[in-house]
Structure formats: structure tokens, C-alpha cells
Write a protein that holds these residues in place. Sequence first.
Motif, PDB file in Angstrom:
ATOM      1  N   UNK A  25      31.326  62.048 -15.789  1.00 26.87           N
ATOM      2  CA  UNK A  25      32.595  62.789 -15.852  1.00 26.87           C
ATOM      3  C   UNK A  25      32.414  64.272 -16.068  1.00 26.87           C
ATOM      4  N   UNK A  26      31.212  64.731 -16.476  1.00 27.68           N
ATOM      5  CA  UNK A  26      31.053  66.153 -16.821  1.00 27.68           C
ATOM      6  C   UNK A  26      31.181  67.088 -15.623  1.00 27.68           C
ATOM      7  N   UNK A  27      30.482  66.875 -14.475  1.00 29.86           N
ATOM      8  CA  UNK A  27      30.605  67.856 -13.374  1.00 29.86           C
ATOM      9  C   UNK A  27      32.034  68.028 -12.854  1.00 29.86           C
ATOM     10  N   UNK A  28      32.784  66.932 -12.570  1.00 25.77           N
ATOM     11  CA  UNK A  28      34.164  67.176 -12.106  1.00 25.77           C
ATOM     12  C   UNK A  28      35.008  67.910 -13.142  1.00 25.77           C
ATOM     13  N   UNK A  29      34.767  67.616 -14.432  1.00 24.19           N
ATOM     14  CA  UNK A  29      35.544  68.288 -15.479  1.00 24.19           C
ATOM     15  C   UNK A  29      35.254  69.787 -15.473  1.00 24.19           C
ATOM     16  N   UNK A  30      33.950  70.140 -15.312  1.00 27.84           N
ATOM     17  CA  UNK A  30      33.582  71.568 -15.272  1.00 27.84           C
ATOM     18  C   UNK A  30      34.248  72.238 -14.086  1.00 27.84           C
ATOM     19  N   UNK A  31      34.228  71.532 -12.915  1.00 28.74           N
ATOM     20  CA  UNK A  31      34.851  72.108 -11.706  1.00 28.74           C
ATOM     21  C   UNK A  31      36.329  72.376 -11.925  1.00 28.74           C
ATOM     22  N   UNK A  32      37.012  71.402 -12.557  1.00 29.94           N
ATOM     23  CA  UNK A  32      38.456  71.573 -12.783  1.00 29.94           C
ATOM     24  C   UNK A  32      38.733  72.768 -13.678  1.00 29.94           C
ATOM     25  N   UNK A  33      37.919  72.898 -14.756  1.00 33.71           N
ATOM     26  CA  UNK A  33      38.118  74.008 -15.680  1.00 33.71           C
ATOM     27  C   UNK A  33      37.887  75.344 -14.980  1.00 33.71           C
TER      28      UNK A  33
END
Lengths: 111, 76
Positions: free
Chosen positions: A47-55
Motif C-alpha cells: 500500500x505504500x507506493x500508491x499512497x505516496x503517489x496520491x499524496x
Amino acid sequence: MAAKLLPVVKLATKVGIAGGAVYVAYDSGLLGGSEQGSEALQKARAAVPPAIEEWMKYFGLQLPTIPNIEFSPVQAWNSGVRWSISRLSEAPTKAGEMTTQGVQYVRELLK
Amino acid sequence: MSERELGRKLDRCLADGVIKLGTGLGLGIVFSVLFFKRHTWPISLGSGAGLGMAYSNCQNDLRSHYLLHRNQKVER
């Protein structure tokens, strides 16, 4: 009246936040058995890479794309162990060779 | 226990240790900031408790191979 209520409200808020944190930890299986724990770790890593992209989209920043580093700690550790053991097994032979070379060198110096 | 099974169990132990250490650390920080005036001891207590939970889980996991479980049939 308000002055008396304020400490109570503060305490209630703190207890609420702390209790919520403990509940979230319990609910996501972080405090359970080892299988639940490793599942939670896998989910977090996915879940970390998509979360970083969204932020980043939210803030309008463009991070330079992190190169996909092919680094496996397990492989690095295993190859390190193999290297150390092979060096240890060669050490007596190497020590003997270096001793003879050193003795020869000293002899030639003394000639 | 085969080597593969042992390897998998040890991997699980490590992952679980990381998770529980992080969780304990996080909860310790929360409690330290909210209730204990930013002292260090709740953080140490939380991390230690997390590591202890992970150790206990690992111990039970490794021992479970040698125990007879209730769902296994006992042949007479």
C-alpha cells in the motif's frame, strides 16, 4: 463552569485518542499471531507506493521517480555468509603461502 | 521440521518482530506524549513489550511442530 469542564474534556480527548490508537493496532492484527503480523506487513508494503503517489498528486509535487532498486536483504546476507565461510576455509592455506613468501623475501634481503 | 518449513517460520518470526516492535514503539510514543509528559520510559516499555510478544509468538510457532494438536487424529 467552563473552567471546571475543560480539564475533563482534555482528559477525555486524550483517552479517546490513546484508546483509538490501541483499537486500530488491535483491529489491523498488529498485536495478534505471527501470521497476522506478516500479512499486515505485506499489505503495508503493497500500500505504500500508491499512497505516496496520491499524496504527491494532492500536494502538486513531482518527486523524482525512485529507481526500482533490485536489492534483496536475504540474498545479500546469504552471499555474505558464503563469502565469509569460503574465506575462512581458505585462510590456513593462504596464511601458509604468505608465510613462505615472507620468509623468501627476508632471505633475499639478507643475501 | 524440514529446512524449508523452518526457514518459513523464521521469516515469519522476523517479520512479526519488526511489526510488533514498530507497533509497540508507536503506541509508546502516543502514550508518552499524551499522558506521561514526554518521558522516555513508556517508549522503552512499549518497544520491549512488542519484542516480547514477538518472541513469545516465535517460540510457540517453533514448538507447535512437536506438539500433538487437538485436530489430529490419534490412531490406536
